[in-house]
Scaffold this motif. Structure first.
Motif, mmCIF file in Angstrom:
data_model
loop_
_atom_site.group_PDB
_atom_site.id
_atom_site.type_symbol
_atom_site.label_atom_id
_atom_site.label_comp_id
_atom_site.label_asym_id
_atom_site.label_seq_id
_atom_site.Cartn_x
_atom_site.Cartn_y
_atom_site.Cartn_z
ATOM 1 N N UNK A 119 3.729 10.654 3.885
ATOM 2 C CA UNK A 119 2.457 9.984 4.130
ATOM 3 C C UNK A 119 1.290 10.847 3.647
ATOM 4 N N UNK A 120 0.471 10.351 2.691
ATOM 5 C CA UNK A 120 -0.668 11.148 2.219
ATOM 6 C C UNK A 120 -1.724 11.296 3.312
ATOM 7 N N UNK A 121 -2.251 12.506 3.435
ATOM 8 C CA UNK A 121 -3.356 12.791 4.347
ATOM 9 C C UNK A 121 -4.644 12.794 3.534
ATOM 10 N N UNK A 122 -5.626 12.028 3.986
ATOM 11 C CA UNK A 122 -6.879 11.903 3.232
ATOM 12 C C UNK A 122 -7.505 13.263 2.985
ATOM 13 N N UNK A 123 -7.452 14.151 3.979
ATOM 14 C CA UNK A 123 -8.100 15.460 3.851
ATOM 15 C C UNK A 123 -7.417 16.346 2.819
ATOM 16 N N UNK A 145 6.739 -0.664 10.055
ATOM 17 C CA UNK A 145 6.321 0.294 9.031
ATOM 18 C C UNK A 145 7.280 1.479 9.041
ATOM 19 N N UNK A 146 6.992 2.461 8.210
ATOM 20 C CA UNK A 146 7.813 3.668 8.173
ATOM 21 C C UNK A 146 6.939 4.861 7.817
ATOM 22 N N UNK A 147 7.463 6.029 8.091
ATOM 23 C CA UNK A 147 6.794 7.274 7.727
ATOM 24 C C UNK A 147 7.865 8.316 7.446
ATOM 25 N N UNK A 148 7.665 9.080 6.389
ATOM 26 C CA UNK A 148 8.585 10.165 6.044
ATOM 27 C C UNK A 148 7.918 11.484 6.412
ATOM 28 N N UNK A 208 11.165 7.886 9.747
ATOM 29 C CA UNK A 208 10.844 7.256 11.017
ATOM 30 C C UNK A 208 10.493 5.791 10.787
ATOM 31 N N UNK A 209 11.233 4.908 11.424
ATOM 32 C CA UNK A 209 10.950 3.481 11.388
ATOM 33 C C UNK A 209 10.042 3.167 12.569
ATOM 34 N N UNK A 239 0.838 -1.201 0.000
ATOM 35 C CA UNK A 239 0.000 0.000 0.000
ATOM 36 C C UNK A 239 0.874 1.254 0.000
ATOM 37 N N UNK A 240 1.910 1.253 0.834
ATOM 38 C CA UNK A 240 2.827 2.400 0.872
ATOM 39 C C UNK A 240 3.403 2.686 -0.507
#
Length: 729
Positions: A157-161, A392-395, A405-406, A147-148
């Motif tokens: 990370x896409x924000x739905x809003x 998971x991860x996030x940029x 961020x891991x 998915x990522x």
């Protein structure tokens, strides 16, 4: 002059009015909402519908999705075009997607050996609240990384809003049954939550809620697009799985599937009642495509395209001209996206494990461009340690700095585990045997990751074992280890093919040492062995002396494994070697084994070479070399040949004749093996040829209980044997 000015003003007003005609036309265009239902693999049909909408130039003002419909809706709302969605389906290994662990080659040494002894699906937690179980058959680790990648979360990370197209994703709170709708927040988290089929995939914990498949409460969320963008026309695409015929509902699995289908159909019926005459309802013909038939994604996409084309008369009424379409597409485009530059790498969220243990796998360096492919590989390696429910991860951007961020999530049912295994073995020559195996594993005894593993086995070969494993530094490269064991086994003695006696061998041992881990490649250990073995006659004539033997000396062990599967590899190699030197200098013992496999289409060629002998002196009977058994001279009984040295080789050719269902790794094979051996001086009574051969035919595969074999062996000397084996070796 006044008249000239008036005519000039009138002309400018006319031009201004003409310029605004497209906008006026666009304003008059009805707002369109797209609804994509859940349906598992059948949801690939949504991509075909999107292809038709793109060809007809039908703009969509908002979209809502559930389950696999949420996957397609979320990616499309984030700006991923239908062609890229089709390519992503084609590039995904769906059979592997529902296997959480990385490829066997990517697992660390300890986990490989743990999987050899105990069944992966048997793990449960043991704590102060008793026994707890994993929340799903799979945790969804690989699905989340897919998915990522699909929505380009490696660029943030896409924000739905903030998506170019308004989106709503539906999930279910499994604790309360409440309907949960994501209209803001993490896109990838919402997509993963909506896809969590209860029992199959672990729920997503979000704000105290345990979220699962939204299809339980709203599989076709028509009302969502009316609320989200005031949709005046709804395009609803329903790919839900039909109910099973009554005569097919009998097992626990089919009853559970039918219950979910009943709940889904009931809420879909309510949603269909919300459709109005101007709405467009599309139901692709997906006969023969089940919710787990991801390999048939192409047929599902084509069915969706065909169904949308049948409705194109209604869809054309919603289409716009080229100029308006280009403006709509431009509004959805995010512009050129370059690989982000990572200034820092952080590991967050750990309570028990040390962040450095995760970092030892990370090849991403600060102040370098993000390498997503390597990042996914490294996260899977970390997940393969076995301590995390997900990694998971996030940029994120903090003060103009991109921080990777891991985000490992430790197993809530850990850190102490129970593991089990079972095996059944039946041969023509030696009858049947069985084994029930259990282990209690305590992990993270200290900051460096110390472990205790207690094992017990009942059946034909009872045993008690204990192992203490202690890493010596943060990266767990160097370690100390203590192994204790009490075992009991049989030793059969033959004259030719006649069983003369069976001895029961009792062995107690302690081995202490230290070593070095080579990450995914293997391990080297050096240590000291103390062992005592006693032989007692069980049945037959006393053709060999009873009594005790003591073994004390140094041990060197090398274990390298690059095979791509535990039981049925298709590629790679493995090498094991162990050297023991008796303290008294009377003898030394070297045992080694090399295995390799290579696939050619549906064929797999494999080999195994082994040697056991004494570089110094002669092996005592208690430590002698043995041969016999399935794929170890298959025509003969297990351990039928006992000598001071043994060389063995076989070459196998296997034809893959089938594959196991989704979520079960492996395949079914029909194989033939040519075997040969050379033996040294015998310890058993009677003489036998020093050169032996065997031909084996077998059918084998991997099951949830371990490998299964049905085989037959025949030698040129006339010996034969037949085998059935099921379970962990």
């Amino acid at each position: 002059m006044h008249s000239l000015r008036m005519r000039l003003v009138a002309g400018l007003l006319a031009l201004w009015g003409l310029a605004w005609l497209p906008c006026a036309f666009a304003a008059e265009r009805p707002r369109v909402g797209l609804v994509l239902s859940g349906g598992g693999a059948r949801g690939a049909a949504h991509i075909g519908v999107l292809e038709v909408l793109e060809r007809l130039q039908v703009p969509v003002d908002c979209v809502a999705g559930t389950s696999f419909g949420a996957l397609v809706a979320g990616a499309w709302a984030a700006g991923v075009p239908p062609a890229e969605l089709r390519a992503a389906m084609a590039g995904a290994d769906w059979a592997d997607m529902f296997q959480d662990n990385p490829d066997y080659t990517e697992l660390n040494y300890r986990n490989k050996r743990l999987l050899q002894r105990y069944l992966p699906g048997s793990e449960s937690g043991l704590g102060k609240d008793g026994v707890t179980y994993p929340p799903g058959v799979v945790s969804g680790q690989k699905i989340k990384l897919f998915i990522n990648q699909l929505v380009h979360a490696d660029r943030g990370e896409p924000d739905i809003a903030r998506l170019p197209t308004p989106l709503a994703i539906v999930a279910t709170d499994i604790g309360t049954g409440a309907r949960v709708v994501f209209r803001a927040g993490s896109l990838t988290r919402a997509m993963r939550a909506s896809m969590s089929v209860p029992g199959l995939m672990a729920p997503v914990v979000d704000g105290g809620q345990r979220l699962v498949d939204g299809g339980l409460v709203d599989n076709l969320p028509v009302q969502e697009v009316r609320d989200l963008c005031g949709a005046q026309v709804v395009i609803a695409v329903n790919v839900g799985s039909p109910l099973l015929p009554p005569d097919q509902v009998g097992s626990l699995l089919t009853v559970s599937a039918q219950m979910v289908a009943l709940l889904t159909e009931q809420n879909v019926t309510r949603s269909l009642q919300l459709l109005k005459p101007q709405d467009v309802y599309i139901k692709p013909v997906l006969e023969g495509i089940g919710s787990g038939d991801f390999v048939r994604y192409g047929a599902a996409i084509d069915s969706g395209r065909d169904a949308a084309q049948e409705a194109q008369a209604a869809l054309r009424a919603l289409a716009v001209d080229d100029a308006a379409w280009q403006r709509w597409q431009a509004a959805r485009a995010g512009g050129e996206q370059l690989r982000p530059w990572v200034q820092d790498v952080q590991v967050q969220g750990l309570e028990r494990a040390d962040p450095d243990v995760v970092k030892r796998y990370l090849s991403q360096q600060p102040d370098t461009p993000l390498d997503t492919a390597r990042l996914h590989r490294d996260l899977m390696r970390a997940y393969g340690d076995g301590w995390y429910e997900s990694v998971d991860y996030s940029l994120v951007t903090v003060r103009d700095r991109n921080i990777l961020r891991i985000l490992p999530v430790e197993k809530p049912w850990g850190p102490d585990y129970l593991r089990f295994a079972v095996s059944l073995n039946s041969t023509l020559e030696q009858g049947s045997s069985y084994s029930l195996r259990a282990a209690y594993q305590r992990t993270w005894l200290n900051r460096l990751g110390g472990e205790l593993l207690f094992g017990a086995e009942v059946g034909s070969s009872p045993a008690l074992t204990a192992q203490w494993y202690q890493p010596l530094e943060d990266t767990q490269r160097w370690f100390a280890q203590l192994d204790l064991g009490l075992t009991s086994d049989f030793r059969d003695l033959y004259e030719a093919d006649t069983l003369l006696a069976r001895y029961r061998l009792y062995r107690g041992s302690a081995e202490v040492g230290a070593g070095i881990n080579f990450q995914q490649l293997g391990q080297f250990r050096a240590g000291w062995l103390f062992a005592r073995e006693r032989a007692e006659l069980d049945i037959g004539d006393p053709v060999a002396p009873s009594g005790s033997t003591r073994l004390i000396g140094g041990v060197l062990t090398l274990d390298l494994d690059r095979l791509n599967r535990l039981y049925f590899p298709t590629d790679g190699w493995a090498l094991q070697a162990r050297y023991f030197h008796d303290q008294g200098g009377d003898y030394s013992r070297l045992s080694s084994e090399f295995r390799a496999a290579k696939s050619y289409g549906a064929w797999v060629l494999a080999t195994r070479l082994s040697y056991t002998g004494a570089p110094l002196g002669r092996l005592p009977l208690a430590d002698a070399a043995t041969l016999g058994g399935f794929l170890n001279l298959s025509a003969y009984g297990s351990g039928q040949f006992v000598s001071d040295s043994a060389r063995y080789a076989h070459l196998r050719a296997e034809r893959i004749v089938g594959r196991l269902p989704l979520g079960l790794r492996g395949d079914m094979r029909l194989g033939v093996a040519l075997e040969g051996a050379r033996l040294g001086r015998p310890y058993t009574v009677g003489d036998y040829a020093s050169h032996l051969d065997s031909l084996a035919l077998y059918l084998g595969g991997e099951t949830p209980f371990g490998p299964v074999y049905i085989g037959f062996g025949q030698s040129s000397q006339g010996s034969r044997n037949a085998y059935f084996f099921l379970g962990a070796p």
